[in-house]
Enzyme design. Sequence first.
Site, PDB file in Angstrom:
ATOM      1  N   ASP A  39      42.550  16.618 -33.882  1.00  0.00           N
ATOM      2  CA  ASP A  39      43.531  17.550 -33.188  1.00  0.00           C
ATOM      3  C   ASP A  39      45.156  17.782 -32.943  1.00  0.00           C
ATOM      4  O   ASP A  39      44.838  16.063 -33.061  1.00  0.00           O
ATOM      5  CB  ASP A  39      42.736  18.739 -31.508  1.00  0.00           C
ATOM      6  CG  ASP A  39      42.791  19.914 -31.994  1.00  0.00           C
ATOM      7  OD1 ASP A  39      42.456  21.247 -32.357  1.00  0.00           O
ATOM      8  OD2 ASP A  39      43.978  20.302 -31.089  1.00  0.00           O
TER       9      ASP A  39
ATOM     10  N   HIS B  53      43.332  30.876 -39.989  1.00  0.00           N
ATOM     11  CA  HIS B  53      43.719  33.272 -39.465  1.00  0.00           C
ATOM     12  C   HIS B  53      44.700  32.835 -38.210  1.00  0.00           C
ATOM     13  O   HIS B  53      45.155  34.246 -38.432  1.00  0.00           O
ATOM     14  CB  HIS B  53      42.480  33.447 -39.477  1.00  0.00           C
ATOM     15  CG  HIS B  53      42.676  33.355 -38.046  1.00  0.00           C
ATOM     16  ND1 HIS B  53      41.608  34.176 -37.028  1.00  0.00           N
ATOM     17  CD2 HIS B  53      42.328  32.195 -36.704  1.00  0.00           C
ATOM     18  CE1 HIS B  53      40.832  33.791 -36.306  1.00  0.00           C
ATOM     19  NE2 HIS B  53      41.116  32.291 -35.829  1.00  0.00           N
TER      20      HIS B  53
END
Length: 446
Positions: free
Chosen positions: A299, A346
Amino acid sequence: MSTPAGTSANSTGTGTGSVQLRPKLSELAATISANAKIVEDYIEAQGLPYPSFASDGPSNFPIPQTPETEGIHEARQALLTASKHIYDLATGPNEYLRWLVWNYNDVSTLDVITAFDIPKIVPIDGDISYAEIGEKCKVPELKIRQVIRLAMVNRIFYEPRHGYVAHTAASRLLREDPLMWNWITYNTDDLFPASLKVVDALKKWPESGETSDTAFALANNSESLFQFLGARPERAKRFGQAMSAFSTGQGYAVEHLVKNYDWGKLPKNATVVDVGGATGFVCVELAKAYPEFKFVVEDKVKAQLELGESTLDPALKPQFSYVEHDFFTEQPVKGADAYLIRWCMHNWSDKYAAIMIKSLVPALKNGSKVIINELALPEPGVLNPWEERRVRTLDMVMMMCLNALEREEGDWKRLFAEADPRFRFEGAKQPPGCLMNIVEATFVDE
């Protein structure tokens, strides 16, 4: 368990064609009756709490989603679909449109209710007068009454006696569930103002895929959503909690990915890289099922990795490593067996989604899997109306906030083909009871 013939596409309104637009009221009513009995009989036979908006009613629909209850949930979905269809049909196009546009008032009432913390003012047991609520909010009684009585139409509070307010199950949730509170206030405070700028953004930046050229930015002094949250830690914290409420809702549970992808086809000691994996909570569930797998959680936000590592079950630590990584840059973990991307792409337009996939390519070996756990939108009318409204609304929010989108299977196939011709697209699978899909591509470099 099979549902009655009345639950077919022709009677519930799913599918396409003129039948969807011309159902008979009596057939829809029969579908409702038959499927309501299936659901009700199961609830009573299992001794489950009966669905209710009474303040002591269950917060969630009481039938758990398991393989054993799949038929019951099919009946429930048929019930929801036919109920929505018969309501719309009996309303008629003129009235339907006339009142559809007034739905912004529902959001406005939620905004007032949360801004003045009215769920905490109303006692959990008993009731309280509009006058007392107004006094505590420092708002005139008549204005408070106007707001709450509209909220009551949506089963938020009710009036047990004239002039007094008491809790329903829905208003009690706002009082007791911090995730629900954060979900509601994130939408009223941060998204609702942006929804009023969609037209302006489409006119100003019709072709843009940049996060700065959005309705959200127009509503927030030109700040993108990421800039806005980055500058406001409390809003960012609320956003994270709101996303937890959203992603743990029905149809989004991690278990669908764990149980419905064939992880067993990977090597016994496979390495799985969780790209943009936050705390690694997805891999934690995978590790429990596959104790010989190794997991690399990546991350960009170091604090997320540190939180994941510090809270990891000590028994799982030998399987895990944590790496700070920006997924728009070259993938540092070479030759892994699978690269998992869940709920990341997305957030980005096709321009950036393609960069994300291309950034993996230098690390891939022959046979490496790229697994994306997101939506693959179906054709219109395939989902039942309740599910379709959720995914289409989410698609709209992605455009409004980030110039991004929820993709169809063909969009995913195109993205992989454009990223590198060596990808073999394996398709998009939707597990039963899940709103998300498992999109897979294999890197073939022979």
